[in-house]
Design a protein around this motif. Structure first.
Motif, PDB file in Angstrom:
ATOM      1  N   ARG A  78       0.824  -1.209   0.000  1.00  0.00           N
ATOM      2  CA  ARG A  78       0.000   0.000   0.000  1.00  0.00           C
ATOM      3  C   ARG A  78       0.858   1.258   0.000  1.00  0.00           C
ATOM      4  N   VAL A  79       1.921   1.247   0.803  1.00  0.00           N
ATOM      5  CA  VAL A  79       2.815   2.409   0.863  1.00  0.00           C
ATOM      6  C   VAL A  79       3.474   2.630  -0.491  1.00  0.00           C
ATOM      7  N   GLU A  80       3.923   1.557  -1.122  1.00  0.00           N
ATOM      8  CA  GLU A  80       4.533   1.699  -2.443  1.00  0.00           C
ATOM      9  C   GLU A  80       3.527   2.215  -3.465  1.00  0.00           C
ATOM     10  N   GLY A  81       2.255   1.777  -3.344  1.00  0.00           N
ATOM     11  CA  GLY A  81       1.210   2.294  -4.228  1.00  0.00           C
ATOM     12  C   GLY A  81       0.977   3.777  -4.023  1.00  0.00           C
ATOM     13  N   LEU A  82       0.965   4.210  -2.777  1.00  0.00           N
ATOM     14  CA  LEU A  82       0.811   5.642  -2.493  1.00  0.00           C
ATOM     15  C   LEU A  82       2.000   6.440  -3.013  1.00  0.00           C
ATOM     16  N   MET A  83       3.193   5.875  -2.892  1.00  0.00           N
ATOM     17  CA  MET A  83       4.385   6.567  -3.390  1.00  0.00           C
ATOM     18  C   MET A  83       4.333   6.728  -4.902  1.00  0.00           C
ATOM     19  N   SER A  84       3.799   5.746  -5.595  1.00  0.00           N
ATOM     20  CA  SER A  84       3.710   5.866  -7.057  1.00  0.00           C
ATOM     21  C   SER A  84       2.681   6.922  -7.464  1.00  0.00           C
ATOM     22  N   GLN A 105      10.310  18.657  -0.621  1.00  0.00           N
ATOM     23  CA  GLN A 105       9.757  17.985   0.552  1.00  0.00           C
ATOM     24  C   GLN A 105       9.203  16.611   0.202  1.00  0.00           C
ATOM     25  N   VAL A 106       8.508  16.545  -0.924  1.00  0.00           N
ATOM     26  CA  VAL A 106       7.933  15.254  -1.335  1.00  0.00           C
ATOM     27  C   VAL A 106       9.044  14.289  -1.727  1.00  0.00           C
ATOM     28  N   GLN A 107      10.064  14.781  -2.403  1.00  0.00           N
ATOM     29  CA  GLN A 107      11.201  13.927  -2.767  1.00  0.00           C
ATOM     30  C   GLN A 107      11.893  13.384  -1.514  1.00  0.00           C
ATOM     31  N   ASP A 108      12.099  14.249  -0.523  1.00  0.00           N
ATOM     32  CA  ASP A 108      12.717  13.824   0.726  1.00  0.00           C
ATOM     33  C   ASP A 108      11.851  12.778   1.426  1.00  0.00           C
ATOM     34  N   LEU A 109      10.557  13.026   1.462  1.00  0.00           N
ATOM     35  CA  LEU A 109       9.633  12.075   2.091  1.00  0.00           C
ATOM     36  C   LEU A 109       9.637  10.740   1.359  1.00  0.00           C
ATOM     37  N   ARG A 110       9.635  10.796   0.027  1.00  0.00           N
ATOM     38  CA  ARG A 110       9.662   9.546  -0.745  1.00  0.00           C
ATOM     39  C   ARG A 110      10.945   8.779  -0.487  1.00  0.00           C
ATOM     40  N   ASN A 111      12.063   9.470  -0.377  1.00  0.00           N
ATOM     41  CA  ASN A 111      13.339   8.793  -0.112  1.00  0.00           C
ATOM     42  C   ASN A 111      13.322   8.132   1.264  1.00  0.00           C
ATOM     43  N   ARG A 112      12.815   8.845   2.259  1.00  0.00           N
ATOM     44  CA  ARG A 112      12.773   8.269   3.606  1.00  0.00           C
ATOM     45  C   ARG A 112      11.816   7.084   3.669  1.00  0.00           C
ATOM     46  N   VAL A 113      10.676   7.204   2.996  1.00  0.00           N
ATOM     47  CA  VAL A 113       9.710   6.094   2.991  1.00  0.00           C
ATOM     48  C   VAL A 113      10.294   4.894   2.247  1.00  0.00           C
ATOM     49  N   SER A 114      10.973   5.127   1.150  1.00  0.00           N
ATOM     50  CA  SER A 114      11.599   4.024   0.402  1.00  0.00           C
ATOM     51  C   SER A 114      12.638   3.305   1.256  1.00  0.00           C
ATOM     52  N   GLU A 115      13.451   4.071   1.975  1.00  0.00           N
ATOM     53  CA  GLU A 115      14.452   3.463   2.845  1.00  0.00           C
ATOM     54  C   GLU A 115      13.792   2.651   3.958  1.00  0.00           C
ATOM     55  N   THR A 116      12.708   3.186   4.512  1.00  0.00           N
ATOM     56  CA  THR A 116      12.006   2.476   5.581  1.00  0.00           C
ATOM     57  C   THR A 116      11.379   1.182   5.064  1.00  0.00           C
ATOM     58  N   VAL A 117      10.769   1.249   3.881  1.00  0.00           N
ATOM     59  CA  VAL A 117      10.151   0.051   3.300  1.00  0.00           C
ATOM     60  C   VAL A 117      11.222  -1.000   3.006  1.00  0.00           C
ATOM     61  N   ASP A 118      12.345  -0.572   2.456  1.00  0.00           N
ATOM     62  CA  ASP A 118      13.424  -1.523   2.160  1.00  0.00           C
ATOM     63  C   ASP A 118      13.975  -2.157   3.433  1.00  0.00           C
ATOM     64  N   SER A 119      14.168  -1.342   4.467  1.00  0.00           N
ATOM     65  CA  SER A 119      14.691  -1.914   5.716  1.00  0.00           C
ATOM     66  C   SER A 119      13.667  -2.843   6.357  1.00  0.00           C
ATOM     67  N   THR A 120      12.380  -2.523   6.215  1.00  0.00           N
ATOM     68  CA  THR A 120      11.338  -3.410   6.741  1.00  0.00           C
ATOM     69  C   THR A 120      11.338  -4.741   6.007  1.00  0.00           C
ATOM     70  N   LYS A 121      11.452  -4.694   4.701  1.00  0.00           N
ATOM     71  CA  LYS A 121      11.499  -5.936   3.927  1.00  0.00           C
ATOM     72  C   LYS A 121      12.710  -6.781   4.319  1.00  0.00           C
ATOM     73  N   ASN A 122      13.861  -6.122   4.510  1.00  0.00           N
ATOM     74  CA  ASN A 122      15.064  -6.854   4.923  1.00  0.00           C
ATOM     75  C   ASN A 122      14.887  -7.452   6.314  1.00  0.00           C
ATOM     76  N   ALA A 123      14.273  -6.688   7.221  1.00  0.00           N
ATOM     77  CA  ALA A 123      14.056  -7.194   8.578  1.00  0.00           C
ATOM     78  C   ALA A 123      13.111  -8.391   8.564  1.00  0.00           C
ATOM     79  N   ILE A 124      12.079  -8.337   7.742  1.00  0.00           N
ATOM     80  CA  ILE A 124      11.134  -9.456   7.649  1.00  0.00           C
ATOM     81  C   ILE A 124      11.835 -10.703   7.120  1.00  0.00           C
ATOM     82  N   SER A 125      12.621 -10.550   6.073  1.00  0.00           N
ATOM     83  CA  SER A 125      13.299 -11.732   5.515  1.00  0.00           C
ATOM     84  C   SER A 125      14.336 -12.278   6.489  1.00  0.00           C
ATOM     85  N   THR A 126      15.009 -11.401   7.214  1.00  0.00           N
ATOM     86  CA  THR A 126      15.982 -11.859   8.214  1.00  0.00           C
ATOM     87  C   THR A 126      15.287 -12.596   9.352  1.00  0.00           C
ATOM     88  N   ALA A 127      14.159 -12.054   9.817  1.00  0.00           N
ATOM     89  CA  ALA A 127      13.414 -12.704  10.902  1.00  0.00           C
ATOM     90  C   ALA A 127      12.869 -14.054  10.459  1.00  0.00           C
TER      91      ALA A 127
END
Length: 107
Positions: free
Chosen positions: A13-19, A28-50
């Motif tokens: 859903r977050v990726e859909g909103l970003m698109s 501001q939107v570019q900065d927000l998109r970059n931070r959200v992308s980093e958070t989503v990527d780290s979340t995906k990595n944390a899920i796969s690691t767990a």
């Protein structure tokens, strides 16, 4: 639905909103998109690691149990027999009539 699936839906859903806000090129939107992308990527990595860690722990537990049963088969048979007898006793007690063998009433 387990937590992993919920997190995957949330990141989708977050990726859909970003698109949807991809056309906005403000800083501001570019900065927000970059931070959200980093958070989503780290979340995906944390899920796969767990998931990998949980799978490894499960494999280690199963391997340890298998090794113990192979080294001590009669202990395992005794434990299983004891558990089965206990479950059978409880099932019989629950299914028995309200009056016991000695004529005393059960509570």
């Amino acid at each position: 639905m387990d937590k992993s699936q919920e997190l995957q839906q949330l990141t989708g859903r977050v990726e859909g909103l970003m698109s949807k806000v991809a056309d906005d090129h403000s800083a501001q939107v570019q900065d927000l998109r970059n931070r959200v992308s980093e958070t989503v990527d780290s979340t995906k990595n944390a899920i796969s690691t767990a998931n990998a860690a949980a799978l490894d722990a499960l494999k280690n537990a199963a391997s340890s149990a298998d090794q113990y049963v192979r080294e001590n088969p009669w202990v395992a048979v005794g434990v299983i027999a004891g558990v089965a007898a206990s479950v059978g006793f409880l099932a019989g007690y629950m299914a028995a009539p309200r009056k016991s063998l000695m004529g005393m009433w059960r509570r």
